[in-house]
Motif scaffolding. Structure first.
Motif, PDB file in Angstrom:
ATOM      1  N   LYS A  48       6.774  -0.072 -16.600  1.00  0.00           N
ATOM      2  CA  LYS A  48       6.928   0.986 -17.595  1.00  0.00           C
ATOM      3  C   LYS A  48       7.245   2.320 -16.929  1.00  0.00           C
ATOM      4  N   CYS A  49       6.532   2.630 -15.860  1.00  0.00           N
ATOM      5  CA  CYS A  49       6.758   3.890 -15.163  1.00  0.00           C
ATOM      6  C   CYS A  49       8.153   3.928 -14.544  1.00  0.00           C
ATOM      7  N   ALA A  50       8.584   2.811 -13.946  1.00  0.00           N
ATOM      8  CA  ALA A  50       9.922   2.750 -13.347  1.00  0.00           C
ATOM      9  C   ALA A  50      11.007   2.870 -14.408  1.00  0.00           C
ATOM     10  N   THR A  51      10.817   2.197 -15.539  1.00  0.00           N
ATOM     11  CA  THR A  51      11.798   2.253 -16.627  1.00  0.00           C
ATOM     12  C   THR A  51      11.907   3.668 -17.189  1.00  0.00           C
ATOM     13  N   THR A  52      10.763   4.300 -17.422  1.00  0.00           N
ATOM     14  CA  THR A  52      10.753   5.666 -17.947  1.00  0.00           C
ATOM     15  C   THR A  52      11.434   6.627 -16.984  1.00  0.00           C
ATOM     16  N   THR A  53      11.114   6.481 -15.696  1.00  0.00           N
ATOM     17  CA  THR A  53      11.727   7.348 -14.688  1.00  0.00           C
ATOM     18  C   THR A  53      13.222   7.099 -14.597  1.00  0.00           C
ATOM     19  N   PHE A  54      13.615   5.843 -14.671  1.00  0.00           N
ATOM     20  CA  PHE A  54      15.032   5.481 -14.600  1.00  0.00           C
ATOM     21  C   PHE A  54      15.831   6.162 -15.703  1.00  0.00           C
ATOM     22  N   ILE A  55      15.336   6.071 -16.933  1.00  0.00           N
ATOM     23  CA  ILE A  55      16.042   6.664 -18.075  1.00  0.00           C
ATOM     24  C   ILE A  55      16.002   8.183 -17.997  1.00  0.00           C
ATOM     25  N   LYS A  56      14.839   8.722 -17.650  1.00  0.00           N
ATOM     26  CA  LYS A  56      14.692  10.171 -17.603  1.00  0.00           C
ATOM     27  C   LYS A  56      15.561  10.780 -16.509  1.00  0.00           C
ATOM     28  N   LYS A 102      18.371   9.867 -15.482  1.00  0.00           N
ATOM     29  CA  LYS A 102      19.782   9.831 -15.839  1.00  0.00           C
ATOM     30  C   LYS A 102      20.129  10.757 -16.991  1.00  0.00           C
ATOM     31  N   SER A 103      19.118  11.172 -17.733  1.00  0.00           N
ATOM     32  CA  SER A 103      19.391  11.947 -18.936  1.00  0.00           C
ATOM     33  C   SER A 103      20.121  13.236 -18.610  1.00  0.00           C
ATOM     34  N   GLU A 104      21.145  13.547 -19.396  1.00  0.00           N
ATOM     35  CA  GLU A 104      21.941  14.747 -19.133  1.00  0.00           C
ATOM     36  C   GLU A 104      21.119  16.016 -19.306  1.00  0.00           C
ATOM     37  N   ASN A 105      20.050  15.933 -20.092  1.00  0.00           N
ATOM     38  CA  ASN A 105      19.227  17.111 -20.297  1.00  0.00           C
ATOM     39  C   ASN A 105      18.298  17.387 -19.128  1.00  0.00           C
ATOM     40  N   GLU A 106      18.197  16.436 -18.195  1.00  0.00           N
ATOM     41  CA  GLU A 106      17.291  16.600 -17.072  1.00  0.00           C
ATOM     42  C   GLU A 106      18.000  17.159 -15.843  1.00  0.00           C
ATOM     43  N   TYR A 107      19.222  17.619 -16.015  1.00  0.00           N
ATOM     44  CA  TYR A 107      19.970  18.130 -14.880  1.00  0.00           C
ATOM     45  C   TYR A 107      20.374  19.575 -15.126  1.00  0.00           C
ATOM     46  N   ASN A 147      30.262  20.477 -19.492  1.00  0.00           N
ATOM     47  CA  ASN A 147      30.410  20.357 -20.952  1.00  0.00           C
ATOM     48  C   ASN A 147      30.666  18.922 -21.411  1.00  0.00           C
ATOM     49  N   GLU A 148      30.359  17.960 -20.593  1.00  0.00           N
ATOM     50  CA  GLU A 148      30.516  16.559 -20.983  1.00  0.00           C
ATOM     51  C   GLU A 148      29.252  15.803 -20.606  1.00  0.00           C
ATOM     52  N   PRO A 149      28.930  14.708 -21.300  1.00  0.00           N
ATOM     53  CA  PRO A 149      27.746  13.928 -20.949  1.00  0.00           C
ATOM     54  C   PRO A 149      27.859  13.363 -19.541  1.00  0.00           C
ATOM     55  N   GLN A 150      26.717  13.257 -18.861  1.00  0.00           N
ATOM     56  CA  GLN A 150      26.707  12.679 -17.529  1.00  0.00           C
ATOM     57  C   GLN A 150      26.949  11.175 -17.610  1.00  0.00           C
ATOM     58  N   THR A 151      27.953  10.701 -16.877  1.00  0.00           N
ATOM     59  CA  THR A 151      28.320   9.279 -16.948  1.00  0.00           C
ATOM     60  C   THR A 151      28.280   8.600 -15.588  1.00  0.00           C
ATOM     61  N   LYS A 152      27.762   9.298 -14.560  1.00  0.00           N
ATOM     62  CA  LYS A 152      27.796   8.742 -13.209  1.00  0.00           C
ATOM     63  C   LYS A 152      27.089   7.406 -13.114  1.00  0.00           C
ATOM     64  N   TYR A 153      25.935   7.274 -13.818  1.00  0.00           N
ATOM     65  CA  TYR A 153      25.161   6.042 -13.721  1.00  0.00           C
ATOM     66  C   TYR A 153      25.206   5.252 -15.028  1.00  0.00           C
ATOM     67  N   GLU A 154      26.259   5.468 -15.831  1.00  0.00           N
ATOM     68  CA  GLU A 154      26.323   4.823 -17.134  1.00  0.00           C
ATOM     69  C   GLU A 154      26.300   3.304 -17.025  1.00  0.00           C
ATOM     70  N   HIS A 155      26.946   2.781 -15.975  1.00  0.00           N
ATOM     71  CA  HIS A 155      27.001   1.323 -15.843  1.00  0.00           C
ATOM     72  C   HIS A 155      25.618   0.718 -15.612  1.00  0.00           C
ATOM     73  N   LEU A 156      24.675   1.511 -15.102  1.00  0.00           N
ATOM     74  CA  LEU A 156      23.349   0.988 -14.860  1.00  0.00           C
ATOM     75  C   LEU A 156      22.624   0.660 -16.158  1.00  0.00           C
ATOM     76  N   LEU A 157      22.995   1.339 -17.237  1.00  0.00           N
ATOM     77  CA  LEU A 157      22.388   1.028 -18.534  1.00  0.00           C
ATOM     78  C   LEU A 157      22.689  -0.406 -18.916  1.00  0.00           C
ATOM     79  N   GLU A 158      23.941  -0.808 -18.717  1.00  0.00           N
ATOM     80  CA  GLU A 158      24.325  -2.173 -19.063  1.00  0.00           C
ATOM     81  C   GLU A 158      23.602  -3.170 -18.157  1.00  0.00           C
ATOM     82  N   GLU A 159      23.627  -2.891 -16.824  1.00  0.00           N
ATOM     83  CA  GLU A 159      23.034  -3.828 -15.878  1.00  0.00           C
ATOM     84  C   GLU A 159      21.509  -3.864 -16.005  1.00  0.00           C
TER      85      GLU A 159
END
Length: 402
Positions: free
Chosen positions: A269-277, A279-284, A345-357
């Motif tokens: 749970k902690c790893a999943t939460t950290t992973f998503i957080k 990558k979030s565009e609002n966290e950068y 001015n665009e969403p962060q997509t650098k790690y977008e493929h990781l969502l699928e994987e």
């Protein structure tokens, strides 16, 4: 810290009347220690033993002798030295040096040299074969004997691997994740090996994201690194999943085998939460950096993770980035070519493929409104098609009647 080792080594050598040598193992010896909260592993090699069984038979007496020796308050030269615990493998003290404001744990582990300093791969293979048919309890006493190989392995890794390991240990400590310190080191080496082909320079933040994605499936993990042994040769001795094996010891699992379901769930749970957080565009935030009159934009995570608080020109194509993590300021040199590129001015997509994987794509669903619109369009097309068929039929009937 070296003064601690020298004092204790000389004291133990005199008190036990044995031929021995000391070695600083653990995180401090490998250069992966945290500034706060790191313990010292002092591994004492007794040179007079011919096999591990002889050492095991004497370990209780050795540990008792160490305890009795340091029970004398005047024998050591520390501000204080307090006994904590002892078991079949070690004796632990809490000590504080003079002119120091912090105390730390010192683990003293008796061991024997199973290899000399100029060992060959065949020599190491012979030790593995020696361990193969021994009982699991006896094998466990070899772990401290491999400390020198572990340190050599870690010292040969690039600085970025050490930075990644530091991040993983910081994450573990900040969120109280029930993972062993050495397990974090092996995970760091595994990510470097599997996803970055052991390159010297790689993106540490991207590697950290991979590590979080990896740990989000903790219960099904199985890791063995082919640094010192062939995996196929020893696979039949591997434990049930999850396991993350010591790269220098095919019989040693660095995970905690005593973890129950709740604690493993906490890791995932902690790893999943950290992973998503992470990558979030609002966290950068975007930080502009200049080097040789060339502006470069670096993507920096929020204060929970390393954030740039100071930057300036530097030589050799590197920029110094002062990083603040758990109140510890360090300096990391990151190649400009390795910086994550910020997309303004665009969403962060650098790690977008990781969502699928990573199996998180199921959370991204189409809105009900868009689905209704699609159905409406299809219905209209069907009606138009039916009307056309009716008109064509009327036209054909009229022509035939004429």
């Amino acid at each position: 810290m070296c003064q601690v080792d020298v004092k204790l080594s000389l004291s133990l050598s005199l008190s036990l009347s044995l031929s021995l040598s000391q070695f600083q193992g653990g995180s401090l010896g490998k250069g992966t220690a945290m500034k706060k909260g790191s313990d010292i592993d002092l591994i004492v090699f007794f040179n007079e033993y011919n096999n591990i069984e002889e050492l095991i038979a004497d370990k209780h007496q050795i540990i008792d002798d160490i305890f009795n020796y340091f029970d004398d308050l005047y024998i050591h030269q520390f501000q204080y030295m307090s006994f904590v615990r002892k078991n079949n493998y070690l004796i632990q003290y809490e000590i504080r040096l003079f002119n120091s404001n912090r105390s730390f744990h010192l683990d003293i582990l008796p061991a024997m040299p199973v290899l000399d300093d100029h060992y060959s791969p065949n020599d190491l293979l012979s030790v593995y074969k020696e361990m193969e048919f021994k009982q699991e309890y006896i094998r466990s006493h070899y772990s401290a004997c491999f400390a020198k190989i572990q340190r050599k392995m870690m010292q040969n890794k690039p600085n970025n691997v050490h930075d990644l390991i530091y991040l993983l240990k910081s994450w573990k400590n900040r969120f109280h994740v029930p993972i062993k310190s050495y397990c974090c080191e092996v995970i760091g080496m595994f990510v470097h090996y599997k996803w970055f082909d052991e390159e010297e320079c790689f993106d540490v933040s991207e590697a950290f994201v991979e590590a979080m994605r990896f740990l989000s499936r903790y219960k099904t993990l199985y890791v063995a690194l082919p640094f010192y042994y062939k995996i196929k040769r020893w696979k039949r001795h591997f434990p049930d999943k999850p396991y993350i094996l010591d790269p220098v010891n095919p019989f040693s699992d660095t995970t905690d085998r005593t973890l129950d379901e709740d604690k493993m769930d906490k890791i995932e749970k902690c790893a999943t939460t950290t992973f998503i957080k992470f990558k979030s565009e609002n966290e950068y935030q975007h930080v502009s950096m200049e080097q040789e009159d060339k502006a470069t934009t670096q993507l920096i995570p929020t204060p929970q993770w390393p954030r740039a608080i100071k930057c300036g020109p530097h030589t050799n194509g590197y920029l110094p980035v002062s990083m603040e993590l758990e109140d510890k300021a360090t300096t990391q040199f990151i190649p400009t070519t390795q910086w994550p590129q910020a997309i303004t001015n665009e969403p962060q997509t650098k790690y977008e493929h990781l969502l699928e994987e990573g199996g998180f794509a199921a959370n991204r669903r189409k809105s009900p409104t868009s689905g209704c619109k699609c159905c409406l369009v299809i219905a209209l097309l069907v009606i138009v098609f039916i009307v056309l068929i009716v008109l064509v039929g009327i036209l054909v009937y009229t022509l035939k009647k004429q």
